[in-house]
Enzyme design. Structure first.
Site, PDB file in Angstrom:
ATOM      1  N   GLY A 155       3.450   1.841   3.567  1.00 27.20           N
ATOM      2  CA  GLY A 155       3.828   2.617   2.394  1.00 27.20           C
ATOM      3  C   GLY A 155       2.666   2.627   1.415  1.00 27.20           C
ATOM      4  N   ARG A 156       2.470   1.459   0.781  1.00 27.41           N
ATOM      5  CA  ARG A 156       1.424   1.321  -0.241  1.00 27.41           C
ATOM      6  C   ARG A 156       0.038   1.742   0.265  1.00 27.41           C
ATOM      7  NH1 ARG A 156       2.040  -2.536  -4.345  1.00 27.41           N
ATOM      8  NH2 ARG A 156       3.625  -3.462  -3.015  1.00 27.41           N
TER       9      ARG A 156
ATOM     10  N   CYS B 178      11.612   0.064 -26.031  1.00 28.15           N
ATOM     11  CA  CYS B 178      12.039  -1.056 -26.880  1.00 28.15           C
ATOM     12  C   CYS B 178      12.316  -2.299 -26.034  1.00 28.15           C
ATOM     13  CB  CYS B 178      13.249  -0.644 -27.694  1.00 28.15           C
ATOM     14  SG  CYS B 178      12.836   0.745 -28.735  1.00 28.15           S
TER      15      CYS B 178
ATOM     16  N   TYR C 153       4.980   3.061  -5.399  1.00 31.04           N
ATOM     17  CA  TYR C 153       5.945   2.339  -6.239  1.00 31.04           C
ATOM     18  C   TYR C 153       5.697   2.640  -7.718  1.00 31.04           C
ATOM     19  CZ  TYR C 153       6.410   0.182  -1.702  1.00 31.04           C
ATOM     20  OH  TYR C 153       6.574   0.000  -0.356  1.00 31.04           O
TER      21      TYR C 153
HETATM   22  C1  LIG Z   1       8.981  -1.352   1.947  1.00 27.55           C
HETATM   23  C2  LIG Z   1       8.936  -1.388   3.419  1.00 27.55           C
HETATM   24  C3  LIG Z   1       7.769  -1.004   4.090  1.00 27.55           C
HETATM   25  C4  LIG Z   1       6.503  -0.596   3.382  1.00 27.55           C
HETATM   26  O1  LIG Z   1       5.864  -1.642   2.732  1.00 27.55           O
HETATM   27  P1  LIG Z   1       4.394  -1.431   2.144  1.00 27.55           P
HETATM   28  O2  LIG Z   1       4.018  -2.750   1.598  1.00 27.55           O
HETATM   29  O3  LIG Z   1       4.494  -0.398   1.076  1.00 27.55           O
HETATM   30  O4  LIG Z   1       3.520  -1.003   3.269  1.00 27.55           O
HETATM   31  C5  LIG Z   1       7.798  -0.998   5.476  1.00 27.55           C
HETATM   32  N1  LIG Z   1       8.904  -1.364   6.168  1.00 27.55           N
HETATM   33  C6  LIG Z   1      10.033  -1.749   5.545  1.00 27.55           C
HETATM   34  C7  LIG Z   1      11.217  -2.137   6.354  1.00 27.55           C
HETATM   35  C8  LIG Z   1      10.094  -1.778   4.158  1.00 27.55           C
HETATM   36  O5  LIG Z   1      11.206  -2.164   3.545  1.00 27.55           O
END
Ligand SMILES: *Cc1c(COP(=O)(O)O)cnc(C)c1O
Length: 430
Positions: free
Chosen positions: A290-291, A358, A387
């Site tokens: 993801g990241r 706030c 994120y």
């Molecule tokens: C969040 C998640 C990812 C992605 O994680 P990253 O650190 O953003 O690469 C992959 N697999 C599962 C099951 C997740 O929950």
């Protein structure tokens, strides 16, 4: 690697000066670089070339449909954690047959929707969930493809809130219970098709050792499950960390060399460590970044509203708050903050960059040395592509920011800024 650079004193995303986007579309504003996303996908894909593999991008990192469409066109699949994310993938032109469905709390509606859309696999996180998926599939007269998520009890050595592979985390099934769970599912769940095994040990891992430890620990289990149930895939999860410290000068080779040691995890190092162990399995290998895919592909732009010189601190009050980017306060996330116009004066000052919310936890940076910026000037919060927007909220009745995708010299509004009508939609007087 990314496509954000200073050119003649101005910060650019690819060929677009960010100041022009801030002035035209207002702030806070998220801006993504398509070339950076494409570059990350392509590099990871190439590094896994020896494996029969599928990259399933973790949608929760950044779920804008323009981002999803970019990844779908590159041939990517998706790791989803809700029916809503599957709906987005489909809207973006993604293929449900390349989607894995993770998460500990899937509901009946979500299971039904995913079954009807023909997803590749459910990654089940408890035995109760396996039985429930079996029941729902049976009622629909369908067969549900499933994998079981193993919790390998490995320390990912990352922030406590983004560690997922220790026994005390809620994710997956304990390593020692896995074989019994497969055996019971095979014996008593006629509406399931056992397709794989999955793991994911945490996020923002900056060292390859925990990945390697987890892969080596789980491989004997994968081998046994393959022999007994003929599974077709093993998913090694996501978690590849990114470098939150950026050089914004093109060709700054010395800088990259120096900082390579701070964050030794390159995609090459990752692949070189795990691929040799995975290749002999003869399985399809899924990877769920993801990241890594989007983190450094996005920035959040914000305007300095006021400066306050207090007894203890100097505060730069900006128009983006924790509702727009929650990582600093939620995870102690560190984001580099730079001015859109490079100041002629090299002087820096230690400040807190805070938002209008706030809450004392509403900050983007604390005790941070940044160049002198005045009210009315713009800052870029870097590495905000993952994120960032996906965790934004309407707290303090603040509309969600707009999102822009830059492709070369073209900038497209891929999500409009919310209006107050949008924010109050569906609300009624009693
Ligand atoms: C969040 C998640 C990812 C992605 O994680 P990253 O650190 O953003 O690469 C992959 N697999 C599962 C099951 C997740 O929950």
């Amino acid at each position: 690697m990314h496509s954000f650079r200073y050119h003649q004193g101005q910060l650019f995303a690819e060929n677009v000066p960010l100041q022009s986007l801030a002035e035209k579309h207002g702030t806070p504003l998220y801006v993504y670089s398509k070339a950076t996303i494409t570059g990350h996908f392509t590099r990871l894909d190439a590094s896994l070339a020896k494996l029969n593999h599928l990259i399933c991008y973790a949608v929760k990192a950044n779920s804008n449909i323009a981002v999803l469409s970019t990844i779908a066109k590159l041939g990517g699949g998706f790791d989803i954690v809700s029916a809503g994310e599957l709906y987005r993938v489909i809207k973006a032109g993604g293929d449900p047959a390349k989607c894995t469905f993770a998460g500990v709390g899937k509901t009946r509606d979500e299971i039904e929707y995913a079954l009807k859309q023909g997803i590749y696999c459910f990654n089940a996180e408890s035995e109760a969930e396996l039985h429930y998926i079996n029941q729902v599939a049976g009622e629909l007269g369908m067969k549900a493809p499933v994998a079981v998520r193993v919790n390998p009890n490995v320390d990912a050595k990352t922030h406590a809130k983004i560690t997922t592979g220790k026994s005390e985390n809620k994710f997956g099934i304990d390593f020692d219970q896995i074989l019994d769970v497969y055996a019971r599912a095979a014996a008593s769940c006629p509406h399931l098709v056992i397709k794989g095994l999955q793991m994911h040990i945490g996020s923002q891992l900056t060292n390859v050792a925990p990945f390697l430890e987890a892969v080596q620990k789980v491989i004997p289990l994968v081998t046994e499950v393959k022999a007994k149930y003929g599974i077709e895939f093993f998913s090694i999860g996501g978690g590849i960390g990114i470098n939150y410290k950026q050089s914004l000068d093109s060709g700054d080779a010395a800088w990259w060399q120096e900082n390579a040691e701070v964050h030794p995890l390159t995609v090459q190092a990752y692949a070189e460590a795990v691929v040799p162990h995975l290749e002999p399995l003869g399985l399809r290998i899924l990877c769920e970044p993801g990241r890594f895919m989007v983190g450094n592909a996005g920035v959040m732009l914000t305007k300095v509203l006021y400066e306050k010189r207090g007894a203890a601190k100097v505060f730069k009050i900006v128009d983006a708050g924790m509702n727009d980017l929650i990582r600093p306060t939620l995870y102690e996330g560190w984001h580099q903050i730079v001015p859109l116009k490079q100041p002629a004066d090299a002087t820096v000052e230690k400040v807190d960059v805070v938002g209008p919310i706030c809450e004392s936890g509403d900050f983007l940076a604390q005790n941070r040395e940044i160049p002198l910026v005045k009210a009315g000037e713009y800052l870029a919060v870097l590495s905000a592509g993952a994120y960032g927007f996906t965790m934004a909220s309407n707290y303090n009745t603040r509309p969600m920011p707009a999102e822009i995708l830059v492709d070369g010299d073209k900038a497209t509004v891929v999500r409009e800024r919310q209006t107050l009508e949008d924010v109050l939609k569906g609300e009624h007087l009693a």
